[in-house]
Motif scaffolding. Structure first.
Motif, short mmCIF file in Angstrom:
data_model
loop_
_atom_site.label_atom_id
_atom_site.label_comp_id
_atom_site.label_asym_id
_atom_site.label_seq_id
_atom_site.Cartn_x
_atom_site.Cartn_y
_atom_site.Cartn_z
N THR B 191 0.86 -1.17 0.00
CA THR B 191 0.00 0.00 0.00
C THR B 191 0.90 1.23 0.00
O THR B 191 1.79 1.35 0.84
CB THR B 191 -0.89 0.02 1.26
N THR B 192 0.70 2.10 -0.99
CA THR B 192 1.55 3.28 -1.07
C THR B 192 0.68 4.54 -1.10
O THR B 192 -0.49 4.51 -1.43
CB THR B 192 2.43 3.25 -2.33
N PHE B 193 1.31 5.65 -0.73
CA PHE B 193 0.59 6.92 -0.63
C PHE B 193 1.12 7.90 -1.65
O PHE B 193 2.33 8.04 -1.82
CB PHE B 193 0.74 7.48 0.79
N GLY B 194 0.23 8.58 -2.34
CA GLY B 194 0.63 9.57 -3.33
C GLY B 194 0.86 10.93 -2.70
O GLY B 194 0.68 11.12 -1.50
N ALA B 195 1.25 11.88 -3.53
CA ALA B 195 1.47 13.25 -3.06
C ALA B 195 0.13 13.87 -2.64
O ALA B 195 -0.87 13.71 -3.33
CB ALA B 195 2.10 14.08 -4.17
N PRO B 196 0.12 14.54 -1.49
CA PRO B 196 -1.13 15.16 -1.01
C PRO B 196 -1.69 16.15 -2.02
O PRO B 196 -0.96 16.93 -2.62
CB PRO B 196 -0.69 15.89 0.27
N ALA B 215 2.07 10.83 7.77
CA ALA B 215 1.11 9.77 7.49
C ALA B 215 1.47 9.03 6.21
O ALA B 215 1.30 7.82 6.08
CB ALA B 215 -0.30 10.34 7.40
N ARG B 216 1.98 9.79 5.23
CA ARG B 216 2.37 9.18 3.95
C ARG B 216 3.57 8.27 4.11
O ARG B 216 3.73 7.32 3.35
CB ARG B 216 2.77 10.27 2.94
#
Lengths: 218, 218
Positions: B191-196, B215-216
């Motif tokens: 699970t990865t997080f993109g740029a806000p 959080a990212r």
């Protein structure tokens, strides 16, 4: 706060005649997600198990799970709820109460039946395998009779299904309009695939086959 | 085939005295995952809903969901099953039957209670908010009385919980030992997080606050 069920943008009713758009939204969620959560009632209590699945038209095939061993006895059918959730983003709002998640979820209710017919059971295994590891059915060694007997396949129709989608930015409240000191927005969440790691017995000069790389690219 | 419950490497028994290692494994799964699937029985049928949650010690707090409106009536407690699943990899084996997934899952059974005490309810909202969007509790505008009244919080003890972990490479069968023509291995899933993405009303010169970037990074 963080709840997964505000803003239902798209909800299928429990009717058999529904718009193609909604039906396609259901298919899209079911086809993109990798696993489902299978809920059933055992001895009066709810049980929820992560389970492999696949879709063929308006039928979901589920891989029988050890934890749901009682399912094998339920040849006549058992009430289940299958839920599939794709988490798309963390939603930061100016108010705590409007914090949320972007997501797409499908909830399917129905009576699952244990697939007894050998041909349909093999088809169900095909569908489940190709959902998670597309291309493996033709590449790997086929199921032998002993293995075939050791697995269970459930079938569930998609007649009673609903889709919920929350997308877009955070909700706002009039009282927060002047609060330019609070950041608000969305952090996208994605499922990504890493480079394939060969088993140590795979010849070192063997290339990763195209079907494995294709699975990563989705 | 693809099933999520072979190879239980770590299973907590339904006893209150258990090893610290197992307990820590349970905490780790619950703390890393973002959402849970809440199962309950409504009118005799199972219902599974994706739900926000958070952990404080041996208590899970769950955000009351619109779809589970009946929960509000269940002030005395309702049997639930909360399942959390982290998918870690797609496992390709030389035999179809040994295809699998690497995953970590936690299953919690118990009687959830609707939190009525205002102080504990606020604490529960804090725990749920900080689980998904850590740092927001101090950054965003606090919950006002009307908002507070509009949400429900459930509490569930972790007394009856189990963890299942499948990790590592594919299983092998003696009959496939010479099949060097079949690729086998694991495709990692993350699970990865993109740029806000800021909301359009956020001042263009406002930097993304550290708690959002933290959080990212998890």
């Amino acid at each position: 706060m963080t709840t997964l069920s505000p803003t239902p943008r798209s909800t299928l009713t429990r009717k058999k005649d529904r718009g193609a758009t909604d039906r396609q939204a259901l298919y899209d969620v079911l086809d993109e997600a990798l696993i489902c959560h299978l809920g059933l009632v055992l001895d009066g209590s709810p049980v929820v198990l992560p389970t492999g699945y696949g879709r063929d038209g308006d039928t979901l095939y589920l891989h029988g799970s050890t934890g749901a061993g009682n399912l094998r006895a339920a040849a006549k059918g058992i009430d289940v709820c299958v839920t599939v959730t794709l988490l798309d983003g963390l939603v930061y709002a100016r108010s705590l109460n409007n914090h949320s998640m972007n997501y797409r979820s499908a909830v399917v209710h129905g009576r699952a039946r244990l697939v007894q017919d050998a041909e349909e059971k093999m088809h169900g295994l095909h569908v489940v395998t190709e959902h998670l590891t597309p291309g493996s059915w033709d590449h790997a060694r086929a199921v032998n009779p002993k293995e075939f007997a050791s697995v269970a396949v459930l079938a569930l129709g998609l007649e009673e299904a609903s889709v919920k989608i929350r997308a877009g930015g955070p909700g706002e409240e009039p009282e927060d309009e002047d609060r330019t000191d609070i950041w608000a927005g969305v952090v996208p969440v994605q499922t990504t695939f890493g480079a394939p790691v060969p088993a140590d017995y795979v010849p070192s000069d063997m290339r990763v086959p195209p079907h494995v790389n294709r699975a990563r690219a989705r």
